[in-house]
Write a protein that holds these residues in place. Sequence first.
Motif, PDB file in Angstrom:
ATOM      1  N   ASP A 192       0.481  -1.791   0.027  1.00  0.00           N
ATOM      2  CA  ASP A 192      -0.009   0.284   0.138  1.00  0.00           C
ATOM      3  C   ASP A 192       1.062   0.949   0.137  1.00  0.00           C
ATOM      4  N   MET A 201      -2.988  -5.554  -2.191  1.00  0.00           N
ATOM      5  CA  MET A 201      -2.102  -4.590  -3.118  1.00  0.00           C
ATOM      6  C   MET A 201      -3.285  -4.410  -3.019  1.00  0.00           C
ATOM      7  N   ASP A 202      -3.227  -2.349  -2.995  1.00  0.00           N
ATOM      8  CA  ASP A 202      -3.890  -1.306  -3.763  1.00  0.00           C
ATOM      9  C   ASP A 202      -3.617  -0.492  -5.136  1.00  0.00           C
ATOM     10  N   SER A 203      -4.031   0.542  -5.652  1.00  0.00           N
ATOM     11  CA  SER A 203      -2.761   1.033  -6.444  1.00  0.00           C
ATOM     12  C   SER A 203      -1.802   1.778  -6.286  1.00  0.00           C
ATOM     13  N   SER A 204      -1.433   1.814  -5.350  1.00  0.00           N
ATOM     14  CA  SER A 204       0.109   2.211  -4.801  1.00  0.00           C
ATOM     15  C   SER A 204       0.658   1.270  -5.114  1.00  0.00           C
ATOM     16  N   ILE A 217      -0.007  -0.489  -8.374  1.00  0.00           N
ATOM     17  CA  ILE A 217       0.350  -0.328  -9.723  1.00  0.00           C
ATOM     18  C   ILE A 217       1.592   0.398  -9.744  1.00  0.00           C
ATOM     19  N   GLY A 218       1.424   1.843  -8.682  1.00  0.00           N
ATOM     20  CA  GLY A 218       2.665   2.227  -9.611  1.00  0.00           C
ATOM     21  C   GLY A 218       3.590   2.113  -9.429  1.00  0.00           C
ATOM     22  N   GLY A 276       6.203   2.246 -12.134  1.00  0.00           N
ATOM     23  CA  GLY A 276       8.042   3.003 -12.632  1.00  0.00           C
ATOM     24  C   GLY A 276       8.762   2.121 -12.577  1.00  0.00           C
ATOM     25  N   ILE A 298      -7.242  -6.142  -9.776  1.00  0.00           N
ATOM     26  CA  ILE A 298      -6.090  -4.807  -9.929  1.00  0.00           C
ATOM     27  C   ILE A 298      -5.334  -4.026 -10.546  1.00  0.00           C
ATOM     28  N   ILE A 309      -7.824  -3.862 -13.717  1.00  0.00           N
ATOM     29  CA  ILE A 309      -8.155  -2.655 -14.198  1.00  0.00           C
ATOM     30  C   ILE A 309      -6.954  -1.954 -14.567  1.00  0.00           C
ATOM     31  N   SER A 310      -5.769  -1.773 -13.623  1.00  0.00           N
ATOM     32  CA  SER A 310      -4.808  -1.368 -14.270  1.00  0.00           C
ATOM     33  C   SER A 310      -4.349  -1.046 -15.460  1.00  0.00           C
TER      34      SER A 310
END
Lengths: 139, 102
Positions: B21, B54-57, B59-60, B64, B88, B91-92
């Motif tokens: 997260d 896991m959340d969208s953090s 994904i970042g 990266g 997730i 979705i990303s």
Amino acid sequence: MENYMKLEVPAKSCNESFVRAAVAAFSVQLDLSIEEMCDIKTAVSEAVTNSIVHGYANMKGIVKITCKVIDSVLEIEIADYGVGIEDVSQAMQPLFTSGPEGERSGMGFTVMQTFMDELLVKSKPGEGTVVTMKKRIGG
Amino acid sequence: MDINLETIGTTLVAKLSGEIDHHTAPHIRDAIDREMNIRNIVNLVLDFDNVTFMDSSGIGVIAGRYKEIQARGGKVMIIRVKPQVDKILEISGLKTILDCSH
């Protein structure tokens, strides 16, 4: 069935895991699936992170969480008293981010929308943001 | 969150365990980046077997590292993805550009 819980935490990133675990523990009374619980945890994590990263921009503040169970619907409200959002519809666009930190994906609201059945965002610049999400369990 | 790094030739295998997260993301990012720069890493394998959330953090973090690996002409692989993380990733849109397996 009707039930609720309220929670208040300082806007610290270490509380993100605590809040989503607390909401998950509260939601167990709805007899939900593992997938539904995971959806709820993820959406809560996004909203709380938004409050910390954007609402308070990593400054001091309070995040308030209210959960309600009404029949088979879980309603979660996450409120902060931070900077607020100037343009909510722009903020909700996938990949939009105003993040002060690098590598924010801009997917927060998209995740909340996808993982929950309803999402309402109310915000006033200088006053804060309230995110209300609903999920119908077993629906 | 725990991260275990192993280098095989020019490939870095990062075994992640726990929750990804906003709180844990910087730790993962820094650990991988440090290793990528010390050794001459071209490819990155992210082992998600023990990732429980896991959340969208996250994904970042993945996006990266993907950019950096791409600049080095390599590939990023995500292996042993669990259903809760798979959703997730889907979705990303990351699954369309990354090699992803269960």
